[in-house]
Scaffold this motif. Structure first.
Motif, PDB file in Angstrom:
ATOM      1  N   GLU A  74      42.595  62.781  65.918  1.00 28.95           N
ATOM      2  CA  GLU A  74      43.831  62.045  65.631  1.00 28.95           C
ATOM      3  C   GLU A  74      43.537  60.641  65.122  1.00 28.95           C
ATOM      4  OE1 GLU A  74      47.777  60.661  65.423  1.00 28.95           O
ATOM      5  OE2 GLU A  74      47.006  62.715  65.513  1.00 28.95           O
ATOM      6  N   SER A  75      42.450  60.054  65.618  1.00 28.61           N
ATOM      7  CA  SER A  75      42.118  58.690  65.198  1.00 28.61           C
ATOM      8  C   SER A  75      41.695  58.622  63.735  1.00 28.61           C
ATOM      9  CB  SER A  75      41.005  58.124  66.097  1.00 28.61           C
ATOM     10  OG  SER A  75      39.791  58.848  65.913  1.00 28.61           O
ATOM     11  N   TRP A  76      41.374  59.784  63.134  1.00 34.77           N
ATOM     12  CA  TRP A  76      40.965  59.831  61.731  1.00 34.77           C
ATOM     13  C   TRP A  76      42.099  60.284  60.806  1.00 34.77           C
ATOM     14  CZ3 TRP A  76      36.271  58.269  59.800  1.00 34.77           C
ATOM     15  CH2 TRP A  76      35.301  57.933  60.752  1.00 34.77           C
ATOM     16  N   ARG A  77      43.232  60.585  61.378  1.00 30.20           N
ATOM     17  CA  ARG A  77      44.328  61.123  60.582  1.00 30.20           C
ATOM     18  C   ARG A  77      44.766  60.172  59.481  1.00 30.20           C
ATOM     19  NH1 ARG A  77      49.289  59.738  61.159  1.00 30.20           N
ATOM     20  NH2 ARG A  77      48.934  58.982  63.289  1.00 30.20           N
ATOM     21  N   GLN A  78      44.985  58.918  59.831  1.00 32.78           N
ATOM     22  CA  GLN A  78      45.526  57.959  58.868  1.00 32.78           C
ATOM     23  C   GLN A  78      44.552  57.703  57.714  1.00 32.78           C
ATOM     24  OE1 GLN A  78      48.623  56.869  59.388  1.00 32.78           O
ATOM     25  NE2 GLN A  78      48.758  55.607  57.540  1.00 32.78           N
ATOM     26  N   ARG A  79      43.257  57.809  58.003  1.00 33.27           N
ATOM     27  CA  ARG A  79      42.241  57.526  56.979  1.00 33.27           C
ATOM     28  C   ARG A  79      41.841  58.753  56.173  1.00 33.27           C
ATOM     29  NH1 ARG A  79      37.963  54.915  60.990  1.00 33.27           N
ATOM     30  NH2 ARG A  79      39.120  56.234  62.457  1.00 33.27           N
ATOM     31  N   SER A  80      42.530  59.896  56.437  1.00 35.94           N
ATOM     32  CA  SER A  80      42.119  61.151  55.800  1.00 35.94           C
ATOM     33  C   SER A  80      43.306  61.895  55.196  1.00 35.94           C
ATOM     34  CB  SER A  80      41.419  62.051  56.829  1.00 35.94           C
ATOM     35  OG  SER A  80      40.346  61.370  57.451  1.00 35.94           O
ATOM     36  N   LEU A  81      44.255  61.144  54.694  1.00 36.41           N
ATOM     37  CA  LEU A  81      45.432  61.721  54.029  1.00 36.41           C
ATOM     38  C   LEU A  81      46.190  62.681  54.942  1.00 36.41           C
ATOM     39  CD1 LEU A  81      43.926  62.525  50.495  1.00 36.41           C
ATOM     40  CD2 LEU A  81      45.002  60.404  51.292  1.00 36.41           C
ATOM     41  N   SER A  82      46.066  62.482  56.234  1.00 31.95           N
ATOM     42  CA  SER A  82      46.705  63.361  57.227  1.00 31.95           C
ATOM     43  C   SER A  82      46.337  64.825  56.997  1.00 31.95           C
ATOM     44  CB  SER A  82      48.233  63.187  57.216  1.00 31.95           C
ATOM     45  OG  SER A  82      48.591  61.904  57.681  1.00 31.95           O
ATOM     46  N   ASP A  83      45.092  65.057  56.615  1.00 30.49           N
ATOM     47  CA  ASP A  83      44.586  66.412  56.389  1.00 30.49           C
ATOM     48  C   ASP A  83      43.444  66.654  57.371  1.00 30.49           C
ATOM     49  OD1 ASP A  83      42.468  68.298  55.113  1.00 30.49           O
ATOM     50  OD2 ASP A  83      44.304  68.709  53.986  1.00 30.49           O
ATOM     51  N   ILE A  84      43.546  67.715  58.178  1.00 33.41           N
ATOM     52  CA  ILE A  84      42.576  67.893  59.255  1.00 33.41           C
ATOM     53  C   ILE A  84      41.187  68.235  58.727  1.00 33.41           C
ATOM     54  CG2 ILE A  84      42.995  70.363  59.652  1.00 33.41           C
ATOM     55  CD1 ILE A  84      42.854  69.602  62.710  1.00 33.41           C
ATOM     56  N   ALA A  85      41.089  68.965  57.620  1.00 32.50           N
ATOM     57  CA  ALA A  85      39.771  69.291  57.079  1.00 32.50           C
ATOM     58  C   ALA A  85      39.062  68.042  56.582  1.00 32.50           C
ATOM     59  CB  ALA A  85      39.907  70.316  55.948  1.00 32.50           C
ATOM     60  N   LEU A  86      39.806  67.171  55.924  1.00 34.93           N
ATOM     61  CA  LEU A  86      39.220  65.920  55.450  1.00 34.93           C
ATOM     62  C   LEU A  86      38.877  65.000  56.621  1.00 34.93           C
ATOM     63  CD1 LEU A  86      41.527  65.225  52.368  1.00 34.93           C
ATOM     64  CD2 LEU A  86      39.275  66.330  52.410  1.00 34.93           C
ATOM     65  N   ALA A  87      39.719  65.023  57.649  1.00 35.18           N
ATOM     66  CA  ALA A  87      39.443  64.203  58.831  1.00 35.18           C
ATOM     67  C   ALA A  87      38.163  64.669  59.517  1.00 35.18           C
ATOM     68  CB  ALA A  87      40.625  64.268  59.792  1.00 35.18           C
ATOM     69  N   MET A  88      37.972  65.973  59.616  1.00 38.43           N
ATOM     70  CA  MET A  88      36.746  66.500  60.219  1.00 38.43           C
ATOM     71  C   MET A  88      35.530  66.107  59.388  1.00 38.43           C
ATOM     72  SD  MET A  88      37.993  70.319  61.395  1.00 38.43           S
ATOM     73  CE  MET A  88      36.338  70.778  61.952  1.00 38.43           C
ATOM     74  N   GLU A  89      35.676  66.178  58.072  1.00 39.98           N
ATOM     75  CA  GLU A  89      34.571  65.790  57.196  1.00 39.98           C
ATOM     76  C   GLU A  89      34.171  64.339  57.437  1.00 39.98           C
ATOM     77  OE1 GLU A  89      33.812  65.357  52.374  1.00 39.98           O
ATOM     78  OE2 GLU A  89      35.401  66.699  53.115  1.00 39.98           O
ATOM     79  N   ARG A  90      35.138  63.469  57.536  1.00 41.40           N
ATOM     80  CA  ARG A  90      34.833  62.047  57.749  1.00 41.40           C
ATOM     81  C   ARG A  90      34.326  61.787  59.162  1.00 41.40           C
ATOM     82  NH1 ARG A  90      38.928  58.220  54.173  1.00 41.40           N
ATOM     83  NH2 ARG A  90      37.551  58.349  52.355  1.00 41.40           N
ATOM     84  N   PHE A  91      34.884  62.503  60.124  1.00 42.18           N
ATOM     85  CA  PHE A  91      34.420  62.355  61.498  1.00 42.18           C
ATOM     86  C   PHE A  91      32.934  62.695  61.593  1.00 42.18           C
ATOM     87  CE2 PHE A  91      33.415  64.020  65.662  1.00 42.18           C
ATOM     88  CZ  PHE A  91      34.050  63.157  66.539  1.00 42.18           C
ATOM     89  N   VAL A  92      32.540  63.820  61.015  1.00 40.81           N
ATOM     90  CA  VAL A  92      31.141  64.246  61.071  1.00 40.81           C
ATOM     91  C   VAL A  92      30.249  63.283  60.292  1.00 40.81           C
ATOM     92  CG1 VAL A  92      29.509  66.055  60.388  1.00 40.81           C
ATOM     93  CG2 VAL A  92      31.690  66.671  61.462  1.00 40.81           C
ATOM     94  N   ALA A  93      30.695  62.894  59.099  1.00 39.91           N
ATOM     95  CA  ALA A  93      29.899  61.960  58.293  1.00 39.91           C
ATOM     96  C   ALA A  93      29.661  60.652  59.033  1.00 39.91           C
ATOM     97  CB  ALA A  93      30.605  61.701  56.963  1.00 39.91           C
ATOM     98  N   ASP A  94      30.619  60.243  59.825  1.00 37.81           N
ATOM     99  CA  ASP A  94      30.478  59.003  60.596  1.00 37.81           C
ATOM    100  C   ASP A  94      29.522  59.176  61.775  1.00 37.81           C
ATOM    101  OD1 ASP A  94      31.554  56.209  61.085  1.00 37.81           O
ATOM    102  OD2 ASP A  94      32.099  57.162  62.997  1.00 37.81           O
ATOM    103  N   ARG A  95      29.347  60.422  62.252  1.00 37.38           N
ATOM    104  CA  ARG A  95      28.538  60.682  63.437  1.00 37.38           C
ATOM    105  C   ARG A  95      27.079  60.988  63.115  1.00 37.38           C
ATOM    106  NH1 ARG A  95      30.616  61.658  68.739  1.00 37.38           N
ATOM    107  NH2 ARG A  95      32.673  60.679  68.838  1.00 37.38           N
TER     108      ARG A  95
END
Length: 485
Positions: A74-95
């Motif tokens: 949820e914390s990545w929603r705003q930075r990922s066009l409110s798209d869960i696949a894109l949010a997961m991509e950014r979450f993993v890239a950050d980790r």
């Protein structure tokens, strides 16, 4: 942070976020996230096989994926066009400790979403089947306990023949088992992995689609890439089956509502399952049955919702089909499962009133059919004439106010003679013909209401229940294994 698109550079409009994207994001975070994680792990393993990323990269990706929770994503929603696949991509890239450039190469969200939705649907089907199994077992138990209690059976809303609650319930249990078997066949029919379709036409790398399917617990791949992302037919098929279950349950509830009314009182429910009338204290209502029957109507509505969301759309990947037409799919399963659970509790608590059932049987001339049979088989009266004579006899007794058990051989002899067939032994023809227990004992055909025949049916159903239960649990274990990886 790298932009997510070079073609559209502005963030979504706030109204679109609020009305469309954010609710979709939160729905998927709640219901589809574990499946997205499993899919991403399978894709990473396939990247390793193709030499696109290293096994170390895959392990780091998997570790990051395992850290994803609905709250974290949820914390990545705003930075990922409110798209869960894109949010997961950014979450993993950050980790991960370093960039993995090839991760997500030759990929599309289209088949990713289709796969996650189908995996969730399969899981919901297994859960629904477990509830259906519990209800069917409760109905069979009630059938076994009531297979020797005579009760009126009704056709055209009129008392027709003597049956038993056990006979009636064995029929309903058999229909519910058929629905379970149909759902199992449907689960196996839709068990084709969509991954490898890409956006619609396939992918450029040499993905091993069979391996991906196996990693995700599918029995096979979807053969044509376009079908994998264009068709959500499985959602329409599933809701159609739920609708059929609902239609059957509604008919069962209709009978129970009538039989439980004050005019019949054929069964009792515990107070905890009953309702009151604030204005009429003499009443003990059964609103739980009304609730169940009302919920079954929603199941048909959910099916039409899916169907109408897909009709008149191009056969390709569309948000209208992939998201909107299935917007209430989860609600369909929840509603259906709720109806099953409520009805299971009803049958666990229901007690048949043998005294009321028998009195209702004794008040009707149920032996008319048997009398006609005797006139033909023992007195040689042609069948149609035997029907006329038996009907005239019953009419005479009803008009006189005579109880069914108080037979009148003289009246039968007079009526039969008037129709040209004077019986030699009217007393013998009427002996026990209107006896309540005799009506069941005279039945002999397989599948009839005679208690031993009902027991035979229930024994076959019990065997089929074990087969279906084992098959469903096998499918459920496969899915549980996918989520556990």
């Amino acid at each position: 942070m790298t932009p997510l698109s070079g073609r559209v550079v502005d963030d979504p409009h706030q109204l679109i976020r609020a009305e469309v994207l954010d609710p979709q994001f939160r729905y998927e975070a709640e219901h589809l996230l574990p499946w997205y994680v499993a899919i991403e792990k399978a894709l990473a393993a396939e990247y390793v096989r193709m030499g696109v990323i290293s096994s170390g990269d895959a392990k780091e990706i998997a570790a990051a994926l395992d850290a994803i929770t609905p709250a974290e994503i949820e914390s990545w929603r705003q930075r990922s066009l409110s798209d869960i696949a894109l949010a997961m991509e950014r979450f993993v890239a950050d980790r991960v400790p370093r960039p993995i450039p090839a991760w997500h190469v030759d990929r599309s969200r289209n088949d990713l979403q289709a796969c996650a939705q189908l995996l969730a649907g399969k899981r919901w089907l297994c859960d629904f089947a477990a509830e259906l199994e519990s209800l069917t077992a409760a109905i069979r138990a009630s059938a076994t306990a009531s297979a020797e209690l005579p009760m009126p059976g009704y056709t055209h809303y009129q008392a027709a023949q003597i049956i038993t609650p056990g006979f009636y319930l064995a029929a309903l249990a058999g229909r519910l088992q058929r629905r379970s078997a149909r759902l199992l066949a449907l689960l196996d029919d839709i068990d084709a992995c969509p991954l490898g379709a890409g956006a619609m036409s396939g992918q450029e790398l040499a993905w091993d689609r069979d391996r991906l399917a196996a990693l995700l617990g599918f029995s096979r791949t979807e053969p044509v890439a376009l079908d994998a992302v264009a068709s959500r037919e499985w959602a329409a098929e599933v809701t159609a089956e739920l609708s059929l279950v609902g239609a059957l349950l509604s008919r069962l509830c209709t009978d129970l509502l009538v039989w439980g009314g004050s005019e019949h009182g054929f069964f009792d429910l515990p107070d905890a399952l009953s309702g009151i009338s604030a204005a009429m204290p003499q009443k003990k209502n059964h609103p739980v049955l009304e609730r169940i029957r009302g919920r079954t109507a929603h199941l048909t509505a959910f099916h039409f919702d899916v169907l109408l969301g897909q009709r008149n759309t191009p056969y390709t990947n569309l948000v209208e089909v992939s998201k909107e037409s299935g917007a209430h799919l989860r609600a369909a399963f929840e509603t259906g499962s709720s109806a099953l659970r409520l009805l299971t509790v009803v049958f666990d608590g229901l007690t048949w009133r043998a005294d009321r059932l028998r009195r209702a049987c004794e008040a009707e001339f149920f032996g008319g059919f048997s009398l006609a049979n005797r006139l033909t088989l023992t007195a040689g009266v042609p069948w149609r004439s035997a029907q006329v004579i038996a009907g005239a006899y019953v009419k005479r007794m009803v008009e006189k106010g005579t109880a069914p058990g108080d037979v009148d051989p003289a009246a039968l002899a007079e009526i039969a003679a008037r129709h040209g067939h004077p019986p030699a032994d009217p007393d013998g023809l009427l002996d026990g013909v209107f006896d309540v227990d005799g009506a069941l004992a005279r039945l002999s055909s397989a599948g009839s209401a005679r208690p031993d025949r009902v027991a035979e049916v229930l024994a076959v159903q019990e065997k089929e229940a074990r087969r279906l239960g084992d098959a469903w649990r096998s499918r459920a274990r496969t899915l549980a294994g996918v989520r556990a990886r």
